[in-house]
Design an enzyme around this catalytic site. Sequence first.
Site, PDB file in Angstrom:
ATOM      1  N   ASP A 124     -22.231 -17.396 -11.796  1.00 56.59           N
ATOM      2  CA  ASP A 124     -20.909 -16.802 -11.583  1.00 56.59           C
ATOM      3  C   ASP A 124     -19.934 -17.448 -12.557  1.00 56.59           C
ATOM      4  O   ASP A 124     -20.158 -18.561 -13.043  1.00 56.59           O
ATOM      5  CB  ASP A 124     -20.449 -17.036 -10.143  1.00 56.59           C
ATOM      6  CG  ASP A 124     -19.382 -16.042  -9.696  1.00 56.59           C
ATOM      7  OD1 ASP A 124     -19.734 -15.079  -8.971  1.00 56.59           O
ATOM      8  OD2 ASP A 124     -18.200 -16.222 -10.081  1.00 56.59           O
TER       9      ASP A 124
ATOM     10  N   ASN B 158     -14.272  -4.042 -15.181  1.00 59.64           N
ATOM     11  CA  ASN B 158     -15.692  -4.306 -14.954  1.00 59.64           C
ATOM     12  C   ASN B 158     -16.544  -3.975 -16.171  1.00 59.64           C
ATOM     13  O   ASN B 158     -17.586  -4.599 -16.389  1.00 59.64           O
ATOM     14  CB  ASN B 158     -16.187  -3.562 -13.707  1.00 59.64           C
ATOM     15  CG  ASN B 158     -15.736  -4.269 -12.438  1.00 59.64           C
ATOM     16  OD1 ASN B 158     -15.202  -5.378 -12.502  1.00 59.64           O
ATOM     17  ND2 ASN B 158     -15.945  -3.648 -11.302  1.00 59.64           N
TER      18      ASN B 158
ATOM     19  N   HIS C  78     -22.882   7.792  -7.829  1.00 55.51           N
ATOM     20  CA  HIS C  78     -22.506   6.993  -6.661  1.00 55.51           C
ATOM     21  C   HIS C  78     -21.008   7.148  -6.472  1.00 55.51           C
ATOM     22  O   HIS C  78     -20.222   6.350  -6.912  1.00 55.51           O
ATOM     23  CB  HIS C  78     -22.879   5.529  -6.927  1.00 55.51           C
ATOM     24  CG  HIS C  78     -22.626   4.638  -5.754  1.00 55.51           C
ATOM     25  ND1 HIS C  78     -23.042   4.929  -4.478  1.00 55.51           N
ATOM     26  CD2 HIS C  78     -22.030   3.432  -5.676  1.00 55.51           C
ATOM     27  CE1 HIS C  78     -22.689   3.942  -3.671  1.00 55.51           C
ATOM     28  NE2 HIS C  78     -22.071   3.020  -4.373  1.00 55.51           N
TER      29      HIS C  78
ATOM     30  N   ALA D 189     -22.053 -14.261  -7.934  1.00 58.64           N
ATOM     31  CA  ALA D 189     -22.459 -14.984  -6.717  1.00 58.64           C
ATOM     32  C   ALA D 189     -21.464 -14.716  -5.595  1.00 58.64           C
ATOM     33  O   ALA D 189     -21.141 -15.595  -4.803  1.00 58.64           O
ATOM     34  CB  ALA D 189     -22.565 -16.483  -7.016  1.00 58.64           C
ATOM     35  N   GLY D 190     -20.968 -13.484  -5.565  1.00 58.01           N
ATOM     36  CA  GLY D 190     -20.026 -13.111  -4.508  1.00 58.01           C
ATOM     37  C   GLY D 190     -20.771 -12.724  -3.247  1.00 58.01           C
ATOM     38  O   GLY D 190     -21.821 -13.287  -2.932  1.00 58.01           O
TER      39      GLY D 190
ATOM     40  N   ASN E  56     -19.663  -1.657  -9.666  1.00 53.64           N
ATOM     41  CA  ASN E  56     -19.060  -0.320  -9.706  1.00 53.64           C
ATOM     42  C   ASN E  56     -17.981  -0.200 -10.771  1.00 53.64           C
ATOM     43  O   ASN E  56     -17.414  -1.204 -11.161  1.00 53.64           O
ATOM     44  CB  ASN E  56     -18.436  -0.008  -8.332  1.00 53.64           C
ATOM     45  CG  ASN E  56     -19.456   0.575  -7.379  1.00 53.64           C
ATOM     46  OD1 ASN E  56     -20.241   1.413  -7.764  1.00 53.64           O
ATOM     47  ND2 ASN E  56     -19.436   0.101  -6.140  1.00 53.64           N
TER      48      ASN E  56
HETATM   49  N1  APR Z   1     -18.918 -13.271 -15.089  1.00 57.31           N
HETATM   50  C1  APR Z   1     -19.603 -13.671 -13.993  1.00 57.31           C
HETATM   51  N2  APR Z   1     -19.194 -13.441 -12.736  1.00 57.31           N
HETATM   52  C2  APR Z   1     -18.035 -12.781 -12.567  1.00 57.31           C
HETATM   53  C3  APR Z   1     -17.254 -12.332 -13.661  1.00 57.31           C
HETATM   54  C4  APR Z   1     -17.738 -12.609 -14.973  1.00 57.31           C
HETATM   55  N3  APR Z   1     -17.057 -12.246 -16.081  1.00 57.31           N
HETATM   56  N4  APR Z   1     -16.139 -11.711 -13.178  1.00 57.31           N
HETATM   57  C5  APR Z   1     -16.228 -11.762 -11.836  1.00 57.31           C
HETATM   58  N5  APR Z   1     -17.359 -12.398 -11.467  1.00 57.31           N
HETATM   59  C6  APR Z   1     -17.838 -12.728 -10.117  1.00 57.31           C
HETATM   60  C7  APR Z   1     -16.720 -13.130  -9.170  1.00 57.31           C
HETATM   61  O1  APR Z   1     -16.328 -14.496  -9.393  1.00 57.31           O
HETATM   62  C8  APR Z   1     -17.353 -12.903  -7.797  1.00 57.31           C
HETATM   63  O2  APR Z   1     -17.973 -14.070  -7.292  1.00 57.31           O
HETATM   64  O3  APR Z   1     -18.389 -11.579  -9.488  1.00 57.31           O
HETATM   65  C9  APR Z   1     -18.438 -11.838  -8.093  1.00 57.31           C
HETATM   66  C10 APR Z   1     -18.193 -10.537  -7.346  1.00 57.31           C
HETATM   67  O4  APR Z   1     -18.323 -10.791  -5.991  1.00 57.31           O
HETATM   68  P1  APR Z   1     -17.484 -10.045  -4.846  1.00 57.31           P
HETATM   69  O5  APR Z   1     -16.071  -9.939  -5.268  1.00 57.31           O
HETATM   70  O6  APR Z   1     -17.797 -10.720  -3.543  1.00 57.31           O
HETATM   71  O7  APR Z   1     -18.075  -8.564  -4.867  1.00 57.31           O
HETATM   72  P2  APR Z   1     -19.401  -8.016  -4.158  1.00 57.31           P
HETATM   73  O8  APR Z   1     -19.075  -7.545  -2.791  1.00 57.31           O
HETATM   74  O9  APR Z   1     -20.519  -8.963  -4.343  1.00 57.31           O
HETATM   75  O10 APR Z   1     -19.626  -6.695  -5.043  1.00 57.31           O
HETATM   76  C11 APR Z   1     -19.921  -6.792  -6.390  1.00 57.31           C
HETATM   77  O11 APR Z   1     -20.925  -4.618  -6.482  1.00 57.31           O
HETATM   78  O12 APR Z   1     -20.956  -2.890  -4.934  1.00 57.31           O
HETATM   79  C12 APR Z   1     -20.344  -3.400  -6.096  1.00 57.31           C
HETATM   80  O13 APR Z   1     -18.091  -2.526  -5.957  1.00 57.31           O
HETATM   81  C13 APR Z   1     -18.889  -3.684  -5.859  1.00 57.31           C
HETATM   82  O14 APR Z   1     -18.390  -3.977  -8.181  1.00 57.31           O
HETATM   83  C14 APR Z   1     -18.613  -4.655  -6.960  1.00 57.31           C
HETATM   84  C15 APR Z   1     -19.925  -5.444  -7.065  1.00 57.31           C
END
Ligand code: APR
Length: 316
Positions: free
Chosen positions: A36, A98, A178, A13-14, A123
């Site tokens: 999230d 990841n 990508h 939910a980022g 990614n």
């Molecule tokens: N389980 C659930 N959610 C998780 C976990 C997990 N184990 N680990 C991290 N997260 C959540 C984080 O808490 C965060 O809210 O994943 C979310 C990622 O959000 P952002 O950091 O805002 O990243 P975002 O810009 O949404 O990109 C997400 O997509 O394009 C790709 O490189 C980018 O890998 C990245 C992904």
Amino acid sequence: MTVQRKKISLIGAGNIGGALAHMIALRKLSDVVLLDISNGIPQGKALDIAESSPIDGFNVNITGTNRYEDIKNSDAIVITAGITRKSGMSRDDLLQTNAKVVKEVGENIKKYSPNAFVIVVTNPLDAMVSVVHKFSNLPTNMIVGMAGVLDSARFRYFLARELNISVEDVSAFVLGGHGDTMVPLIRCASIAGIPLTQVIDMGLITQEKVDEIVKRTRNGGKEIVDLLQSGSAYYAPASSVICMLESYLRDERRILTCAAHLNGEYGVEDLFIGVPVVIGKNGIEKVLEVKMDNSEQEMFDKSVNAVKELKISLSL
Ligand code: APR
């Protein structure tokens, strides 16, 4: 007759997850579950979007959660969970961290929603799709990575701006992984059906300018990261996911470049990489095999090898 509401679960939910939830709601595409690891973020974003519903006039349900059981029986799932690259971090750090995150997501999809159409965004994309596939056990037509639609959109946007014409009249796509090795196919690009090569001959754009645009497309993600200073692109990635979701849920049969499973197509065995596919009600309905010339094939092979190497270096 009861009308079954569709359900899309967003794992992560980022920035992208939040933008996606909002776009899905505005389009009234389906109910949304926003999940999230962080407590409060998905609940807060879900409530914030829900509170805009009387203004924007949508009646979809948006729920924020930290529990995987809430994704049960989703029609589609989008995975953005994970970390984005920060300064000082190697690509390998991102890969291993990841991979662990999406492994857990894959296992939960298997447990709670094995019939969903799954789009991976985390990614390094192509490698992450293979991890989710391994642990979710989804059939290969039901799992795909989002990258090609975004890379192709960047390519189209840059061409349209340079030619000073509508973005809608530019058709172009990008093959391969990508990353830096992606292959924007100049030979297959066109404007309103006129091949780009002919547009160059007509003097509307120079070959040098097109080469510059190809380079800018390959660096499209980095250009946004450098501008934002923290975080990476999210509006265009979210729009790209929406068009894939709509094609699946509405059986539109759009041709979209996605990281799809190759099983002999393009001479590649058992690898997820960006190629044009038809997305319809059965997920990936067809992989289109584009004929490449020697130099394109060379670039594509390089891209395939880069993705293979990443996959091999995964320690799971
Ligand atoms: N389980 C659930 N959610 C998780 C976990 C997990 N184990 N680990 C991290 N997260 C959540 C984080 O808490 C965060 O809210 O994943 C979310 C990622 O959000 P952002 O950091 O805002 O990243 P975002 O810009 O949404 O990109 C997400 O997509 O394009 C790709 O490189 C980018 O890998 C990245 C992904």
